[in-house]
Scaffold this motif. Structure first.
Motif, PDB file in Angstrom:
ATOM      1  N   ALA A 157       0.825  -1.214   0.000  1.00 38.27           N
ATOM      2  CA  ALA A 157       0.000   0.000   0.000  1.00 38.27           C
ATOM      3  C   ALA A 157       0.859   1.264   0.000  1.00 38.27           C
ATOM      4  CB  ALA A 157      -0.935  -0.008   1.208  1.00 38.27           C
ATOM      5  N   TRP A 158       1.947   1.272   0.757  1.00 38.39           N
ATOM      6  CA  TRP A 158       2.832   2.439   0.760  1.00 38.39           C
ATOM      7  C   TRP A 158       3.528   2.610  -0.582  1.00 38.39           C
ATOM      8  CZ3 TRP A 158       2.300   6.337   3.643  1.00 38.39           C
ATOM      9  CH2 TRP A 158       1.954   6.249   4.985  1.00 38.39           C
ATOM     10  N   GLY A 159       3.915   1.511  -1.201  1.00 35.75           N
ATOM     11  CA  GLY A 159       4.525   1.594  -2.527  1.00 35.75           C
ATOM     12  C   GLY A 159       3.578   2.181  -3.553  1.00 35.75           C
ATOM     13  N   VAL A 160       2.305   1.765  -3.496  1.00 38.36           N
ATOM     14  CA  VAL A 160       1.284   2.300  -4.405  1.00 38.36           C
ATOM     15  C   VAL A 160       1.032   3.781  -4.112  1.00 38.36           C
ATOM     16  CG1 VAL A 160      -1.148   2.142  -5.062  1.00 38.36           C
ATOM     17  CG2 VAL A 160       0.200   0.058  -4.762  1.00 38.36           C
ATOM     18  N   PHE A 161       1.045   4.153  -2.838  1.00 40.75           N
ATOM     19  CA  PHE A 161       0.831   5.556  -2.462  1.00 40.75           C
ATOM     20  C   PHE A 161       1.923   6.458  -3.054  1.00 40.75           C
ATOM     21  CE2 PHE A 161       1.838   9.069   0.443  1.00 40.75           C
ATOM     22  CZ  PHE A 161       0.629   9.752   0.444  1.00 40.75           C
ATOM     23  N   GLY A 162       3.177   6.025  -2.952  1.00 39.98           N
ATOM     24  CA  GLY A 162       4.265   6.814  -3.515  1.00 39.98           C
ATOM     25  C   GLY A 162       4.126   7.008  -5.016  1.00 39.98           C
ATOM     26  N   ALA A 163       3.759   5.947  -5.713  1.00 44.56           N
ATOM     27  CA  ALA A 163       3.555   6.044  -7.159  1.00 44.56           C
ATOM     28  C   ALA A 163       2.403   6.991  -7.479  1.00 44.56           C
ATOM     29  CB  ALA A 163       3.265   4.653  -7.730  1.00 44.56           C
ATOM     30  N   LEU A 164       1.375   6.974  -6.651  1.00 44.93           N
ATOM     31  CA  LEU A 164       0.195   7.807  -6.856  1.00 44.93           C
ATOM     32  C   LEU A 164       0.528   9.294  -6.756  1.00 44.93           C
ATOM     33  CD1 LEU A 164      -2.890   7.923  -7.197  1.00 44.93           C
ATOM     34  CD2 LEU A 164      -3.090   7.642  -4.724  1.00 44.93           C
TER      35      LEU A 164
END
Length: 484
Positions: free
Chosen positions: A377-384
């Motif tokens: 989830a944190w990895g996806v947040f950074g990409a977002l």
């Protein structure tokens, strides 16, 4: 504004019904069941983007349409859909092994039936959007979700059908929607096609196709990483948390995407290109006004939301929902910017940025998987966040505006929202030993402080415009003036 209200009504009704259905199904089915379906639908979703090839967007934006052109679009879409169906059916086994879902072999025929129905009515639905017939589309969406999906899925889940309840419910929903849309706007395929008819569709549709393919890949690639590395059960937890986050974001994002794209395209056809920068900035201001309260409350009340909607066996979804909630503002923001870029016809620029986003999500999810679902989830947040900045910068350039103007327009909502969020969190922690009271007090504190902040800044242009738009939607026959 009326079109936007009908889209909003349709999406709101759909999401309320979906929420009720999820509350029931989460208690009848297991995370494994949801994970199997979520992984299987990744393939179907990406295939739907391929078969549409931007044809629906072309039918909405094209300056002039003839029955011959519309029939050609239908023929092209059905031909490609049939070809993809044959390929997917032939390789169902290897695909299932690759994504760690052996059940895909059994599921694939039903998925492909839904796939072909969706392809068959895409031109009809696009023409209804072109005609701004959002009232009928809203009614169709609500009825098919409630009766088609809800009735069938819940009944079968109660009878012990497991993941088949979700698969057959989706088929029933798609069939009902197809019948209603085709009845309203029948489109028949041509028996022949010429290159002069196909070229304009491919020219514009190719860019839309690439943009949508990359966008959908970015939204689904984290699912593939999770099911491949952690298995379908882990994807079940992640997918339910993502769905809870996406309910409101999808609702508001769909309204902006459908009405802004149709509206901007109509203005372009009529030669009304003035005021684009103001319209774009106000779209972002309205998005911030709507999403910030939802984002803050979902983060503050994540545990309560999961327990009430999904039940106690879904505790592993709580930290995932908290992290995903932090990205809701950025997720809606990039959708608003992307819609504006698409309406400008810059489809290949949009596709390039969506490709970068897909790569970032895949990398973030893969790296984050070392720390479990919260890490993903944190990895996806950074990409977002990176994608939001990229998309909005591009849209600002097309509109002739700048980040300074964006900040000035959105500042009242951002300041009021973050201040209310911080105070609500403080109240929640102070009452931590009384969970029910702390949740209610945090929600009340946020509502009071956010409302007070916007009242204090009521002379700000963006706040006034938002307030006037809301007032006009409630009292369309009254004359409403800005505060001097």
């Amino acid at each position: 504004m009326r079109a936007a209200l009908w889209v909003f009504a349709g999406k709101l009704g759909n999401q309320v019904i979906t929420l009720g259905i999820v509350m029931i199904l989460a208690r009848l089915l297991t995370p494994q069941d949801f994970g199997v379906v979520a992984a299987s639908q990744v393939i179907l979703t990406l295939s739907q983007v391929v078969v549409r090839f931007g044809i629906g967007a072309y039918l909405i934006q094209a300056e002039a349409l003839t029955p011959r052109i519309v029939g050609t679009a239908q023929t092209l879409m059905l031909t490609v859909a049939l070809l993809i169906s044959v390929i997917l059916f032939s390789f169902a086994g290897p695909i299932g092994d690759a994504i760690n879902v052996p059940e895909l072999v059994q599921i694939m025929p039903i998925l492909l039936a839904s796939f072909m129905l969706s392809a068959a009515i895409n031109p009809s639905a696009s023409l209804l959007s072109r005609d701004m017939d959002f009232k009928f589309l809203a009614q169709t969406e609500i009825s098919s979700q409630a009766i088609g999906y809800g009735g069938v899925a819940v009944a079968l889940a109660a009878l012990g059908f497991g993941f088949w309840a979700l698969i057959l419910g989706t088929l029933a929903q798609t069939l009902m929607r197809a019948v209603l849309v085709f009845w309203r706007m029948p489109v028949w395929p041509n028996h022949s096609m010429t290159m002069s008819e196909i070229k304009p569709m491919l020219r514009f549709g190719g860019g839309v196709f690439l943009a949508q393919l990359m966008s959908n890949t970015a939204q689904r690639v984290d699912n593939l990483v999770i099911t491949s590395v952690m298995g379908p059960a882990a994807l079940g937890f992640y997918g339910r948390a993502y769905s809870l986050m996406e309910i409101s974001n999808k609702l508001i994002g769909s309204v902006f995407r459908e009405t802004l794209f149709s509206g901007f395209s109509k203005k372009r056809r009529e030669g009304q290109g003035h005021g684009r920068d103001s319209m774009f900035l106000m779209a972002h201001a309205f998005a911030a006004f709507l999403i910030l309260p939802i984002m803050a409350l979902m983060w503050l009340l994540a545990e309560e939301i999961v327990w009430v909607i999904l039940g106690p066996k879904w505790d592993a979804a709580v930290p995932v929902l908290e992290i995903l909630a932090l990205g809701m503002y950025f997720r809606l923001g990039y959708k608003v910017s992307g819609t504006f870029i698409l309406s400008e016809g810059a489809v290949y620029s949009l596709a390039l940025r969506n490709l970068a986003y897909a790569v970032l999500v895949a990398a973030g999810a893969l790296i984050g998987s070392r720390w479990g679902l919260p890490g993903v989830a944190w990895g996806v947040f950074g990409a977002l966040v990176i994608h939001f900045v990229s998309m909005t910068t591009t849209a600002l350039n097309f509109s002739g505006s700048q980040w300074r103007a964006y900040g000035k327009t959105a500042s009242p909502f951002l300041i009021a929202g973050n201040l209310a969020w911080a105070l609500a969190y403080g109240v929640q922690k102070g009452l931590d030993e009384m969970p029910t009271l702390s949740a209610l007090a945090a929600a009340a504190t946020f509502a009071a402080v956010y409302s007070a902040g916007l009242f204090i800044t009521r002379r700000h242009h963006a706040v006034q415009v938002v307030a006037i738009r809301i007032a006009k939607s409630q009292w369309p026959n009254r004359t409403i003036r800005q505060v001097e």
